[in-house]
Motif scaffolding. Structure first.
Motif, PDB file in Angstrom:
ATOM      1  N   HIS A  35      17.882  70.289  27.965  1.00 51.32           N
ATOM      2  CA  HIS A  35      17.819  69.810  26.585  1.00 51.32           C
ATOM      3  C   HIS A  35      16.615  70.405  25.852  1.00 51.32           C
ATOM      4  O   HIS A  35      15.471  70.213  26.265  1.00 51.32           O
ATOM      5  CB  HIS A  35      17.719  68.285  26.548  1.00 51.32           C
ATOM      6  N   GLU A  40      12.755  68.220  13.250  1.00 50.59           N
ATOM      7  CA  GLU A  40      13.609  68.316  12.050  1.00 50.59           C
ATOM      8  C   GLU A  40      13.189  69.499  11.189  1.00 50.59           C
ATOM      9  O   GLU A  40      14.014  70.222  10.663  1.00 50.59           O
ATOM     10  CB  GLU A  40      13.520  67.028  11.222  1.00 50.59           C
ATOM     11  N   PRO A  65       9.267  64.102  13.181  1.00 52.73           N
ATOM     12  CA  PRO A  65      10.643  63.662  13.465  1.00 52.73           C
ATOM     13  C   PRO A  65      11.419  64.779  14.162  1.00 52.73           C
ATOM     14  O   PRO A  65      11.210  65.966  13.892  1.00 52.73           O
ATOM     15  CB  PRO A  65      11.230  63.389  12.082  1.00 52.73           C
ATOM     16  N   LEU A  66      12.305  64.363  15.048  1.00 52.43           N
ATOM     17  CA  LEU A  66      13.117  65.317  15.814  1.00 52.43           C
ATOM     18  C   LEU A  66      14.545  65.339  15.295  1.00 52.43           C
ATOM     19  O   LEU A  66      15.024  64.365  14.711  1.00 52.43           O
ATOM     20  CB  LEU A  66      13.138  64.930  17.298  1.00 52.43           C
ATOM     21  N   GLN A  67      15.224  66.456  15.535  1.00 46.44           N
ATOM     22  CA  GLN A  67      16.644  66.522  15.237  1.00 46.44           C
ATOM     23  C   GLN A  67      17.358  65.508  16.123  1.00 46.44           C
ATOM     24  O   GLN A  67      16.994  65.328  17.290  1.00 46.44           O
ATOM     25  CB  GLN A  67      17.183  67.930  15.489  1.00 46.44           C
ATOM     26  N   PRO A  68      18.362  64.822  15.577  1.00 45.90           N
ATOM     27  CA  PRO A  68      19.058  63.805  16.365  1.00 45.90           C
ATOM     28  C   PRO A  68      19.747  64.411  17.591  1.00 45.90           C
ATOM     29  O   PRO A  68      20.273  65.519  17.536  1.00 45.90           O
ATOM     30  CB  PRO A  68      20.101  63.246  15.397  1.00 45.90           C
ATOM     31  N   THR A  69      19.698  63.656  18.691  1.00 46.12           N
ATOM     32  CA  THR A  69      20.361  64.079  19.921  1.00 46.12           C
ATOM     33  C   THR A  69      20.942  62.843  20.605  1.00 46.12           C
ATOM     34  O   THR A  69      20.493  61.727  20.364  1.00 46.12           O
ATOM     35  CB  THR A  69      19.383  64.762  20.904  1.00 46.12           C
ATOM     36  N   PRO A  70      21.908  63.049  21.476  1.00 44.51           N
ATOM     37  CA  PRO A  70      22.424  61.905  22.234  1.00 44.51           C
ATOM     38  C   PRO A  70      21.344  61.392  23.189  1.00 44.51           C
ATOM     39  O   PRO A  70      20.398  62.115  23.512  1.00 44.51           O
ATOM     40  CB  PRO A  70      23.608  62.492  23.005  1.00 44.51           C
ATOM     41  N   ASP A  71      21.499  60.156  23.638  1.00 46.26           N
ATOM     42  CA  ASP A  71      20.550  59.594  24.593  1.00 46.26           C
ATOM     43  C   ASP A  71      20.778  60.249  25.952  1.00 46.26           C
ATOM     44  O   ASP A  71      21.761  59.968  26.628  1.00 46.26           O
ATOM     45  CB  ASP A  71      20.709  58.083  24.691  1.00 46.26           C
ATOM     46  N   THR A  96       6.440  63.266  20.267  1.00 45.46           N
ATOM     47  CA  THR A  96       7.475  62.448  19.632  1.00 45.46           C
ATOM     48  C   THR A  96       8.520  62.032  20.655  1.00 45.46           C
ATOM     49  O   THR A  96       8.869  60.852  20.767  1.00 45.46           O
ATOM     50  CB  THR A  96       8.163  63.218  18.480  1.00 45.46           C
ATOM     51  N   GLU A 100       9.261  58.133  21.837  1.00 45.71           N
ATOM     52  CA  GLU A 100      10.506  57.522  21.381  1.00 45.71           C
ATOM     53  C   GLU A 100      11.375  56.984  22.522  1.00 45.71           C
ATOM     54  O   GLU A 100      12.394  56.350  22.275  1.00 45.71           O
ATOM     55  CB  GLU A 100      11.335  58.523  20.564  1.00 45.71           C
ATOM     56  N   HIS A 101      10.998  57.245  23.761  1.00 46.79           N
ATOM     57  CA  HIS A 101      11.808  56.822  24.903  1.00 46.79           C
ATOM     58  C   HIS A 101      10.979  55.973  25.861  1.00 46.79           C
ATOM     59  O   HIS A 101       9.817  56.269  26.112  1.00 46.79           O
ATOM     60  CB  HIS A 101      12.358  58.038  25.656  1.00 46.79           C
TER      61      HIS A 101
END
Length: 164
Positions: A35, A40, A65-71, A96, A100-101
């Motif tokens: 991954h 962003e 901020p990051l580009q959206p990704t699946p979990d 980030t 975020e996790h």
């Protein structure tokens, strides 16, 4: 006992392609999911402009901020985290991602590419962002590692019990 059978994520941020190369070598050896973490707003192509922006972000503790990704994190037990060494620490997109996790109970394996600064404070910063995770020995390599990259990555993974 090999850890290779556990669910693995190889997550990385790469600006110049060096960290991507090492992440790809790790992924080829251990499998799992590869991954690429992407902000962003991409960093400029100019080396000096990247240095300026990264220095400001790191100094301010800014997590872009990051580009959206699946979990991808929830189902993984082992997470390789790859970053370039920027100003002796992790690239802000990695900060980030980690913040975020919830990585409690996960095994984190940091790796970095550098231009002469080695690991710097990378281990310390990742541990601070993941206080309830377990850690295995980090890996560092100069630039893209050149022709020795594959053998150096393989030797490191062997020491970790991650490949045959």
């Amino acid at each position: 006992m090999s850890r290779k059978s556990e669910p693995i994520l190889v997550a990385y941020y790469s600006h110049s392609g060096n960290t991507c190369k090492i992440a790809t070598l790790i992924h080829q050896a251990v499998g799992g999911t590869l991954h690429e973490i992407q902000p962003e707003v991409p960093y400029p192509k100019s080396y000096n402009a990247v240095l300026d922006r990264a220095k400001q972000e790191i100094k301010a503790g800014y997590h872009p901020p990051l580009q959206p990704t699946p979990d991808l994190v929830t189902s993984c037990d082992i997470i390789f985290v790859g970053t370039p060494n920027w100003w002796s620490t992790i690239a802000p997109p990695i900060a980030t991602f980690l913040s975020e996790h919830d990585l409690s109970g996960k095994t984190i394996i940091p790796f970095c590419t550098h231009g002469g600064g080695g690991l710097g404070r990378i281990d310390k910063e990742i541990r601070k962002l993941c206080p309830h995770a377990a850690f295995l020995t980090s890996f560092k390599i100069y630039g893209s590692g050149g022709q020795q990259a594959e053998s150096e990555v393989s030797a490191w993974l062997h020491r970790l019990g991650m490949n045959d």
